[in-house]
Design an enzyme around this catalytic site. Structure first.
Site, mmCIF file in Angstrom:
data_model
loop_
_atom_site.group_PDB
_atom_site.id
_atom_site.type_symbol
_atom_site.label_atom_id
_atom_site.label_comp_id
_atom_site.label_asym_id
_atom_site.label_seq_id
_atom_site.Cartn_x
_atom_site.Cartn_y
_atom_site.Cartn_z
ATOM 1 N N ASP A 1 -1.469 6.683 6.471
ATOM 2 C CA ASP A 1 -2.527 5.764 6.040
ATOM 3 C C ASP A 1 -2.764 4.809 7.206
ATOM 4 O O ASP A 1 -1.941 3.947 7.497
ATOM 5 C CB ASP A 1 -2.050 5.012 4.790
ATOM 6 N N TRP B 1 0.838 -1.208 0.000
ATOM 7 C CA TRP B 1 0.000 0.000 0.000
ATOM 8 C C TRP B 1 0.868 1.251 0.000
ATOM 9 O O TRP B 1 0.590 2.211 -0.707
ATOM 10 C CB TRP B 1 -0.972 -0.001 1.176
ATOM 11 N N LYS C 1 -11.891 -1.654 6.892
ATOM 12 C CA LYS C 1 -10.989 -2.504 7.667
ATOM 13 C C LYS C 1 -11.368 -2.495 9.152
ATOM 14 O O LYS C 1 -11.279 -3.503 9.811
ATOM 15 C CB LYS C 1 -9.538 -2.061 7.512
HETATM 16 C C1 LIG Z 1 -6.956 -1.898 2.204
HETATM 17 C C2 LIG Z 1 -5.929 -0.854 2.317
HETATM 18 C C3 LIG Z 1 -5.833 0.189 1.369
HETATM 19 C C4 LIG Z 1 -6.720 0.274 0.155
HETATM 20 O O1 LIG Z 1 -7.960 0.715 0.509
HETATM 21 P P1 LIG Z 1 -9.120 0.991 -0.573
HETATM 22 O O2 LIG Z 1 -10.161 1.619 0.285
HETATM 23 O O3 LIG Z 1 -9.497 -0.341 -1.130
HETATM 24 O O4 LIG Z 1 -8.574 1.889 -1.607
HETATM 25 C C5 LIG Z 1 -4.865 1.152 1.575
HETATM 26 N N1 LIG Z 1 -4.038 1.105 2.620
HETATM 27 C C6 LIG Z 1 -4.092 0.121 3.533
HETATM 28 C C7 LIG Z 1 -3.132 0.132 4.691
HETATM 29 C C8 LIG Z 1 -5.040 -0.882 3.405
HETATM 30 O O5 LIG Z 1 -5.104 -1.867 4.320
#
Ligand SMILES: *Cc1c(COP(=O)(O)O)cnc(C)c1O
Length: 354
Positions: free
Chosen positions: A167, A100, A191
């Site tokens: 993030d 990511w 998540k």
């Molecule tokens: C799942 C995830 C993403 C991607 O998220 P989307 O909402 O599908 O774009 C980005 N960063 C992390 C750390 C993730 O676990």
């Protein structure tokens, strides 16, 4: 029978939230209308949005500290570019700790110079880099607090005067941090907070408006802030359900209570991984994630037996990501310790059987 759902995302949410959200789809608050058919400009929905935004700030301890919470669309993946669009003037530093982060780097390069100030790509991201230097001339530093795929989690964040962007998609609201060290936090809801379809962005207002570039309205944080996160039709169901999860979290005692439970769950599975001779952990021990535990079977021949035992035990979603292989047990906030114990029992049973 309800499964023990270890899926990495979209993921488990509290059962009470599923119930309340389903009821609201049929009839919201005895209004005779569904929560997904009312106007997003109605008082009912504006109240939902405002409660979601204020709960997010309250739970993170960021109320009255110059931050705004937004519920946007496009997933965390849109934040990879939106952060750079709004903040990258000349050069930004990225800590590359997983797929990511790597994607965030790629998007940021469209807007300026990107310096990878640290990376663990050399070892398939099985650890968190430490002891790296942070140059002084960066517009911001970007990091990923929890690496969902590899099962590592940052324990010590870089300290500097440079705005820190993070993030937190897979560990937001899971552990206590001094969130005021971050200038911008983003997290896809699916998540640890709600259904897919919305992304929480918590941004310190004073970092915005500093670049010389035109930003399209939908990608401009200031536009969304000025419209109360309702510049266009928000993803009403995802916001409503996220709000219910945040309420649930607050009633349980907030992040502090959650962290205690998450630590117990993580300890339970990691001690089994370490003590059971059939399994091996993937991530470096000191960097292990409390959200996603990655591990492999030492003897691949046992895979079929273990998979069958998991299936019979109602265990769902433990297959590892293709870039790591093996298994991954995602233990987000709503997962009970009983579910983790069910998986650990099966791992023990396999040892007794093998
Ligand atoms: C799942 C995830 C993403 C991607 O998220 P989307 O909402 O599908 O774009 C980005 N960063 C992390 C750390 C993730 O676990």
């Amino acid at each position: 029978m309800k499964k023990h759902n270890f899926s990495a995302g979209p993921c488990i949410l509290p059962q009470e939230v599923f119930k309340e959200a389903s009821q609201a789809i049929l009839d919201y608050n005895d209004s005779g209308l569904s929560v997904i058919e009312i106007s997003h400009r109605s008082k009912d929905f504006v109240d939902i949005m405002e409660e979601a935004r204020s709960l997010a700030l309250e739970l993170l301890g960021l109320e009255g500290k110059g931050y705004k919470a937004l519920f946007l669309q496009g997933g965390a993946s849109t934040q990879f570019l939106m952060t750079a669009y709004n903040l990258l003037q000349t050069k930004a530093g990225y800590i590359n700790t997983g797929s990511w982060s790597d994607k965030a780097v790629k998007e940021a390069k469209l807007f300026g110079e990107v310096l990878e100030i640290a990376s663990s790509k050399d070892a398939n991201y099985n650890y968190i880099p430490k002891g790296y230097e942070v140059p002084g001339d960066l517009d911001y530093i970007h990091c990923t607090s929890n690496n969902t795929i590899f099962g590592t989690q940052i324990k010590d964040f870089p300290t500097s005067n440079i705005p820190l962007v993070c993030d937190m998609s897979s560990d937001i609201f899971s552990r206590q941090l001094d969130f005021s060290k971050f200038s911008l936090i983003y997290a896809g809801a699916q998540k640890n907070m709600g259904p897919a379809g919305t992304t929480l962005v918590v941004v310190k207002e004073d970092i915005l408006g500093k670049i010389n570039r035109q930003i399209p309205s939908m990608l401009d944080y200031q536009v969304h802030i000025s419209k109360g996160s309702m510049f266009n039709t928000p993803p009403v169901f995802a916001v409503y359900t996220s709000m219910l999860t945040l309420r649930w979290l607050k009633n349980l005692g907030g992040i502090a209570a959650m962290e205690e439970l998450n630590e117990k769950k993580a300890k339970l599975i990691y001690s089994e991984i370490d003590v059971n001779p059939l399994f091996k952990g993937f991530a470096a021990k000191e960097d292990r994630s409390n959200m996603n535990a990655t591990f492999t079977l030492i003897n691949e021949n046992l895979k079929e037996t273990f998979d069958t035992m998991c299936k019979e035990g109602g265990i769902n979603g433990v297959n590892g990501h293709r870039s790591v292989g093996g298994y991954r047990a995602s233990m987000y906030n709503a997962m009970t310790i009983e579910s983790v114990a069910a998986l650990v029992d099966i791992m023990g049973d396999l040892e007794r059987k093998a």
